[in-house]
Design a protein around this motif. Structure first.
Motif, mmCIF file in Angstrom:
data_model
loop_
_atom_site.group_PDB
_atom_site.id
_atom_site.type_symbol
_atom_site.label_atom_id
_atom_site.label_comp_id
_atom_site.label_asym_id
_atom_site.label_seq_id
_atom_site.Cartn_x
_atom_site.Cartn_y
_atom_site.Cartn_z
ATOM 1 N N VAL A 208 0.843 -1.199 0.000
ATOM 2 C CA VAL A 208 0.000 0.000 0.000
ATOM 3 C C VAL A 208 0.881 1.253 0.000
ATOM 4 N N LEU A 209 1.899 1.270 0.844
ATOM 5 C CA LEU A 209 2.776 2.437 0.950
ATOM 6 C C LEU A 209 3.588 2.661 -0.323
ATOM 7 N N VAL A 210 4.015 1.581 -0.976
ATOM 8 C CA VAL A 210 4.797 1.754 -2.201
ATOM 9 C C VAL A 210 3.925 2.307 -3.322
ATOM 10 N N HIS A 211 2.623 2.078 -3.218
ATOM 11 C CA HIS A 211 1.688 2.680 -4.178
ATOM 12 C C HIS A 211 1.575 4.185 -3.932
ATOM 13 N N LEU A 212 1.572 4.590 -2.661
ATOM 14 C CA LEU A 212 1.462 6.007 -2.321
ATOM 15 C C LEU A 212 2.793 6.734 -2.493
ATOM 16 N N PHE A 213 3.895 6.030 -2.178
ATOM 17 C CA PHE A 213 5.230 6.636 -2.229
ATOM 18 C C PHE A 213 6.175 5.726 -3.012
ATOM 19 N N PHE B 161 -0.901 -7.395 12.848
ATOM 20 C CA PHE B 161 -2.260 -6.846 12.862
ATOM 21 C C PHE B 161 -2.258 -5.331 12.669
ATOM 22 N N ILE B 162 -1.318 -4.641 13.320
ATOM 23 C CA ILE B 162 -1.237 -3.185 13.191
ATOM 24 C C ILE B 162 -0.941 -2.797 11.745
ATOM 25 N N CYS B 163 0.031 -3.471 11.131
ATOM 26 C CA CYS B 163 0.368 -3.177 9.736
ATOM 27 C C CYS B 163 -0.821 -3.439 8.818
ATOM 28 N N LEU B 164 -1.491 -4.570 9.019
ATOM 29 C CA LEU B 164 -2.619 -4.912 8.160
ATOM 30 C C LEU B 164 -3.771 -3.921 8.345
ATOM 31 N N THR B 165 -4.016 -3.510 9.584
ATOM 32 C CA THR B 165 -5.074 -2.531 9.858
ATOM 33 C C THR B 165 -4.785 -1.197 9.172
ATOM 34 N N ILE B 166 -3.563 -0.705 9.328
ATOM 35 C CA ILE B 166 -3.192 0.568 8.699
ATOM 36 C C ILE B 166 -3.307 0.459 7.185
ATOM 37 N N GLY B 167 -2.868 -0.679 6.641
ATOM 38 C CA GLY B 167 -2.962 -0.880 5.200
ATOM 39 C C GLY B 167 -4.402 -0.851 4.706
ATOM 40 N N LEU B 168 -5.306 -1.494 5.438
ATOM 41 C CA LEU B 168 -6.723 -1.508 5.041
ATOM 42 C C LEU B 168 -7.328 -0.106 5.112
ATOM 43 N N VAL B 169 -7.006 0.644 6.162
ATOM 44 C CA VAL B 169 -7.533 2.004 6.302
ATOM 45 C C VAL B 169 -7.032 2.894 5.170
ATOM 46 N N LEU B 170 -5.749 2.799 4.837
ATOM 47 C CA LEU B 170 -5.198 3.600 3.743
ATOM 48 C C LEU B 170 -5.804 3.204 2.402
ATOM 49 N N GLU C 184 -9.371 3.251 -5.091
ATOM 50 C CA GLU C 184 -10.737 3.099 -5.577
ATOM 51 C C GLU C 184 -11.328 1.811 -5.017
ATOM 52 N N ASN C 185 -12.499 1.929 -4.398
ATOM 53 C CA ASN C 185 -13.128 0.763 -3.775
ATOM 54 C C ASN C 185 -14.608 0.713 -4.123
ATOM 55 N N LYS C 186 -15.102 -0.484 -4.320
ATOM 56 C CA LYS C 186 -16.536 -0.694 -4.450
ATOM 57 C C LYS C 186 -17.137 -0.741 -3.044
ATOM 58 N N PRO C 187 -18.454 -0.452 -2.917
ATOM 59 C CA PRO C 187 -19.078 -0.451 -1.582
ATOM 60 C C PRO C 187 -18.835 -1.741 -0.799
ATOM 61 N N ILE D 75 -5.160 8.124 16.453
ATOM 62 C CA ILE D 75 -4.441 8.592 15.270
ATOM 63 C C ILE D 75 -5.180 8.195 13.998
ATOM 64 N N ILE D 76 -5.636 6.947 13.938
ATOM 65 C CA ILE D 76 -6.424 6.508 12.773
ATOM 66 C C ILE D 76 -7.718 7.310 12.672
ATOM 67 N N PHE D 77 -8.374 7.497 13.805
ATOM 68 C CA PHE D 77 -9.625 8.257 13.845
ATOM 69 C C PHE D 77 -9.421 9.683 13.329
ATOM 70 N N SER D 78 -8.368 10.346 13.803
ATOM 71 C CA SER D 78 -8.097 11.730 13.409
ATOM 72 C C SER D 78 -7.809 11.828 11.917
ATOM 73 N N TYR D 79 -6.955 10.946 11.427
ATOM 74 C CA TYR D 79 -6.600 10.979 10.009
ATOM 75 C C TYR D 79 -7.813 10.672 9.132
ATOM 76 N N PHE D 80 -8.604 9.695 9.543
ATOM 77 C CA PHE D 80 -9.788 9.287 8.783
ATOM 78 C C PHE D 80 -10.782 10.449 8.682
#
Length: 423
Positions: free
Chosen positions: A144-149, A182-191, A197-200, A231-236
């Motif tokens: 996910v990060l390599v897609h953004l950066f 779990f932390i990495c996977l959670t952050i990746g899903l949120v990003l 682009e996501n379907k509902p 932190i996730i809440f604020s960014y979201f």
């Protein structure tokens, strides 16, 4: 036993192959099997370290409790789910053999018990499964990060898949292994939800998945999530508001910190241990206990720390230095593990000499950078205060170390090294 080993190897290879085939355009795909092999070997290494070097510790205690809980599961699944609150006398459940009945330890032991069903109570096979789960989290976030950066792909690979402390302490049968994954996977899903682009249906699945991961992490080590969630809440919130009603960067920052303060207050109400009064007392008690039970050369000493809020603030620089820089190689004496980590620290910070101007540009990326820095700052400080033992801290800080290493290495001009190698 041989059949169980062969079955687990086949399943591990099958799951790994399925993950590999899903990497359609990942720049890391050519290094998938290398990265996975290193992680799996690290998981075996953790088991060997505890079995033949330490000969005791969390890995043994939790694995043994997992073996006992597996038997309870086979005898009575309802008792397994409710354990130790089953209404039956604890001595009926090998009470003398349970080293720790703390709710978080028991929950983690139950997870181990479930994998022991598959592995036939094999420590090394269970370690391999935990290592694979952790790897999935790191692999997902890195992609996910390599897609953004995309310009930081080398830094990502070094920080997430090659840095020894990150690879080793996020593998094997350790709570940190699951938590970091779990932390990495959670952050990746949120990003992914915010930036891809996501379907509902995809959004729903990712939200559900991240919620389950946060719940599991909370049950294992809630204080990691109490820092991550605000932190996730604020960014979201800021990202979604800015997407609909574009705000200046100053307004984004103001809204971000407002949401962050609200998140911190909610986190303090979620568990009595986070109330300011109890929190400070607990830290002071833990610190006093550590002084009595920890060798002086392995202890983080705070100046005039009396458990007050002012003394806590004054010692934050010491806590940060301990988390981010120690152990220092020249202070490690003959402890080869600390010497190796000390050398690793020197190598990480030596890369700063090859730094280039920050590559995180733009308001959106600036907000993401702020989130990363806040996560590192609070978790690094918290862990140093609550675990002022340098040896233990080396293991615990794997939850933030890959992000810290990534921030440093992402600023390195790797073209410089490429020109050297070409010569």
């Amino acid at each position: 036993m041989l059949i169980s080993i062969l079955l687990n190897i086949i399943l591990l290879l099958g799951v790994s192959g399925w993950i590999y085939r899903r990497q359609l355009s990942s720049p890391f795909k050519p290094f998938f099997w290398l990265s996975l092999t290193i992680k799996l070997l690290a998981g075996i290494g953790v088991a060997v370290l505890y079995q033949y070097y330490y000969k005791e510790g969390d890995v043994f205690y939790i694995f043994h409790q997992g073996v006992l809980l597996k038997q309870i599961l086979l005898d009575n699944p309802l008792d397994f789910w409710n354990f130790p609150h089953t209404g039956r006398e604890l001595y009926e459940y090998y009470f003398g053999e349970f080293k720790d009945l703390n709710s978080r330890v028991i929950f983690f032991s139950k997870i181990v018990a479930l994998f022991n069903l598959l592995t036939g109570n094999n420590l090394f096979l269970t370690s391999l499964w935990f290592s694979l789960i952790s790897f999935v989290g790191f692999w997902h976030l890195a992609n996910v990060l390599v897609h953004l950066f995309p310009q930081t792909r080398i830094a990502l690979f070094l920080s997430f898949f090659l840095l020894p402390s990150v690879v080793f302490w996020s593998a094997g049968l350790l709570k940190e292994s699951l938590i970091s994954g779990f932390i990495c996977l959670t952050i990746g899903l949120v990003l992914e939800i915010l930036h891809f682009e996501n379907k509902p249906l995809q959004i729903f699945i990712k939200l559900l998945g991240s919620t389950c991961l946060l719940w599991l992490s909370w049950k294992i080590k809630y204080y990691y999530i109490a820092i991550l969630l605000p932190i996730i809440f604020s960014y979201f919130v800021v990202y979604q508001v800015n997407k609909k009603y574009p705000l200046s960067f100053i307004k984004q920052m103001s809204l971000y910190f407002l949401c962050f303060i609200i998140g911190i207050l909610l986190a303090s109400l979620s568990n009595p241990n986070f109330s300011l009064g109890y929190f400070l007392v607990a830290i002071k008690d833990s610190y006093d206990t550590m002084i009595e039970t920890t060798d002086a050369d392995n202890m983080i000493f705070f100046i005039d720390f009396d458990g007050s809020f002012i003394s806590l603030i004054k010692n934050i620089p010491t806590a940060l230095f301990a988390s981010l820089c120690e152990p220092l190689v020249w202070e490690s004496e003959k402890n080869w593990l600390k010497i190796l980590v000390g050398v690793e620290n020197i190598c990480i910070y030596a890369l700063l000499f090859f730094a280039i101007p920050p590559s995180f540009k733009g308001e959106r990326h600036g907000l993401l950078l702020l989130s990363c820095i806040l996560y590192i700052f609070f978790l690094a400080s918290f862990l140093a205060f609550t675990t002022p033992s340098i040896g233990t801290l080396v293991r615990y800080k794997v939850a933030f170390l890959p992000f810290w290493a990534y921030l440093i290495t992402s600023q390195v001009n790797f073209n410089f090294f490429e020109r050297i190698f070409k010569r």
